[in-house]
Structure formats: C-alpha cells, structure tokens
Design a protein around this motif. Structure first.
Motif, mmCIF file in Angstrom:
data_model
loop_
_atom_site.group_PDB
_atom_site.id
_atom_site.type_symbol
_atom_site.label_atom_id
_atom_site.label_comp_id
_atom_site.label_asym_id
_atom_site.label_seq_id
_atom_site.Cartn_x
_atom_site.Cartn_y
_atom_site.Cartn_z
ATOM 1 N N SER A 117 8.608 11.438 0.653
ATOM 2 C CA SER A 117 7.768 10.880 1.713
ATOM 3 C C SER A 117 6.382 10.639 1.132
ATOM 4 O O SER A 117 5.755 11.558 0.602
ATOM 5 C CB SER A 117 7.688 11.849 2.891
ATOM 6 O OG SER A 117 6.832 11.333 3.886
ATOM 7 N N VAL A 118 5.914 9.397 1.228
ATOM 8 C CA VAL A 118 4.595 9.037 0.726
ATOM 9 C C VAL A 118 3.812 8.440 1.890
ATOM 10 O O VAL A 118 4.152 7.361 2.370
ATOM 11 C CB VAL A 118 4.689 8.032 -0.438
ATOM 12 C CG1 VAL A 118 3.307 7.626 -0.927
ATOM 13 C CG2 VAL A 118 5.520 8.607 -1.581
ATOM 14 N N TYR A 119 2.800 9.146 2.347
ATOM 15 C CA TYR A 119 2.000 8.722 3.502
ATOM 16 C C TYR A 119 2.893 8.407 4.705
ATOM 17 O O TYR A 119 2.664 7.447 5.431
ATOM 18 C CB TYR A 119 1.119 7.522 3.157
ATOM 19 C CG TYR A 119 0.147 7.797 2.053
ATOM 20 C CD1 TYR A 119 -0.912 8.672 2.245
ATOM 21 C CD2 TYR A 119 0.303 7.195 0.810
ATOM 22 C CE1 TYR A 119 -1.804 8.930 1.220
ATOM 23 C CE2 TYR A 119 -0.590 7.451 -0.216
ATOM 24 C CZ TYR A 119 -1.641 8.326 -0.002
ATOM 25 O OH TYR A 119 -2.525 8.595 -1.008
ATOM 26 N N GLY A 120 3.951 9.187 4.877
ATOM 27 C CA GLY A 120 4.848 9.017 6.004
ATOM 28 C C GLY A 120 5.926 7.965 5.805
ATOM 29 O O GLY A 120 6.747 7.749 6.689
ATOM 30 N N LEU A 121 5.939 7.303 4.655
ATOM 31 C CA LEU A 121 6.954 6.294 4.365
ATOM 32 C C LEU A 121 8.034 6.894 3.473
ATOM 33 O O LEU A 121 7.742 7.675 2.567
ATOM 34 C CB LEU A 121 6.324 5.092 3.668
ATOM 35 C CG LEU A 121 5.180 4.409 4.416
ATOM 36 C CD1 LEU A 121 4.575 3.317 3.559
ATOM 37 C CD2 LEU A 121 5.650 3.871 5.749
ATOM 38 N N VAL A 122 9.288 6.522 3.714
ATOM 39 C CA VAL A 122 10.415 7.035 2.932
ATOM 40 C C VAL A 122 10.582 6.181 1.683
ATOM 41 O O VAL A 122 10.683 4.957 1.771
ATOM 42 C CB VAL A 122 11.712 7.026 3.763
ATOM 43 C CG1 VAL A 122 12.879 7.535 2.932
ATOM 44 C CG2 VAL A 122 11.549 7.841 5.031
ATOM 45 N N VAL A 123 10.604 6.834 0.518
ATOM 46 C CA VAL A 123 10.797 6.133 -0.750
ATOM 47 C C VAL A 123 11.781 6.901 -1.622
ATOM 48 O O VAL A 123 12.019 8.097 -1.405
ATOM 49 C CB VAL A 123 9.473 5.938 -1.523
ATOM 50 C CG1 VAL A 123 8.484 5.113 -0.738
ATOM 51 C CG2 VAL A 123 8.865 7.254 -1.919
ATOM 52 N N LEU B 136 17.917 11.718 5.414
ATOM 53 C CA LEU B 136 18.125 12.956 4.661
ATOM 54 C C LEU B 136 16.790 13.650 4.398
ATOM 55 O O LEU B 136 15.734 13.013 4.398
ATOM 56 C CB LEU B 136 18.823 12.646 3.331
ATOM 57 C CG LEU B 136 20.278 12.201 3.460
ATOM 58 C CD1 LEU B 136 20.827 11.782 2.104
ATOM 59 C CD2 LEU B 136 21.130 13.310 4.061
ATOM 60 N N PRO B 137 16.827 14.939 4.151
ATOM 61 C CA PRO B 137 15.588 15.674 3.881
ATOM 62 C C PRO B 137 14.925 15.246 2.569
ATOM 63 O O PRO B 137 15.608 14.841 1.614
ATOM 64 C CB PRO B 137 16.051 17.132 3.778
ATOM 65 C CG PRO B 137 17.419 17.182 4.353
ATOM 66 C CD PRO B 137 17.999 15.812 4.206
ATOM 67 N N VAL B 138 13.613 15.343 2.540
ATOM 68 C CA VAL B 138 12.856 15.110 1.316
ATOM 69 C C VAL B 138 13.398 16.043 0.237
ATOM 70 O O VAL B 138 13.692 17.203 0.499
ATOM 71 C CB VAL B 138 11.358 15.362 1.571
ATOM 72 C CG1 VAL B 138 10.570 15.412 0.277
ATOM 73 C CG2 VAL B 138 10.797 14.302 2.506
#
Length: 145
Positions: free
Chosen positions: A88-94, A27-29
């Motif tokens: 998105s944190v440094y390219g990671l999904v959270v 899903l989108p940020v």
C-alpha cells in the motif's frame, strides 16, 4: 533422500497460481500474488506500469528488490504476467517489488471505461477511464502532478 524430496517440491513452488487482479487487490499487504493483465501505459509515467484484466486494475512498481528489465521492456498493449508483493502506497494498492514477470503477447490497449464524475470510486483504481462531461479550457498540453 533429501535431494529427491527437494527436487519434487521445487517445481510445485516455482509455478504460482494466477488469480484475478480484483482478488489480488483485496489480499493483505505483504502477500505474494501472480496476476495477468494488459498494460495501459508506457514510459510517460516513469517506471511504474498500470495493467488491468476484466475484473480490476493495479500498478506494478519495479522498486527495490525487483527483477531487472521491467520498466525497459513492458509497454502499453503488452499482455503480461507479474508475480510480486502486495503493498500500500499512500492508500493505493501496488505490486512492489516485482519478483518475476513475463510478456505473453502484444494486444490492443483496453478501451477506457466511460464513467461520470460522480461515479468515480476506489474500485476503478488502476483502470483506464474516460470521464463524461469534462472539458479542459487549455486542453492538449502536458501537465505534471
């Protein structure tokens, strides 16, 4: 009339639809999601908790705007439901912030998925894995990074 309409709508908005972690990850940020899974870490990684279902894994970070109590009550082996915002944190999904969470039950931590070094890819992000054919010369220590 307005109060009656509001009373009828509130229960519908309060119960979010649970989706798979895999579906949440695409899903989108900025989207709000509700997912369930089993926590695979505890206090050793600070306040962030990783959890996974049968489809994928994701991190839940109780950052600014999160409900209180997540990092002090959720531990490895907890089956949980989390509602929060995709980030998105440094390219990671959270999931951050965490808007709501509940502990469903205590269960076994999932067994790590055994993979080869060459098969590591972003689809495994947030999941417990065991890498084949890797050894550490000074294994058994504590490391940061």
């Amino acid at each position: 009339m307005f109060r009656l309409l509001l009373a009828l709508l509130l229960p519908l908005s309060a119960s979010a639809q649970v989706i798979s972690i895999n579906n949440a990850r695409i899903l989108p940020v900025g989207d709000t999601v509700t997912v369930r899974g089993v926590v695979t870490n505890g206090y050793e990684l600070g306040k962030i908790r990783y959890f996974q279902d049968g489809t994928a894994g994701i991190a839940a970070n109780p950052g600014t705007g999160s409900v209180t109590g997540f990092e002090t009550s959720v531990t490895a082996g907890d089956s949980i439901e989390v509602t929060g915002i995709i980030k998105s944190v440094y390219g990671l999904v959270v999931i951050d912030p965490i808007l709501a969470f509940s502990e469903i039950a205590a269960v076994a931590v999932p067994a790590p998925r055994t993979v080869s070094f060459s098969s590591l890819d972003p689809a495994l992000e947030g999941q417990l894995v065991r890498i084949e054919c890797v050894s550490f010369a000074a294994g058994g220590g504590v490391f940061d990074g």
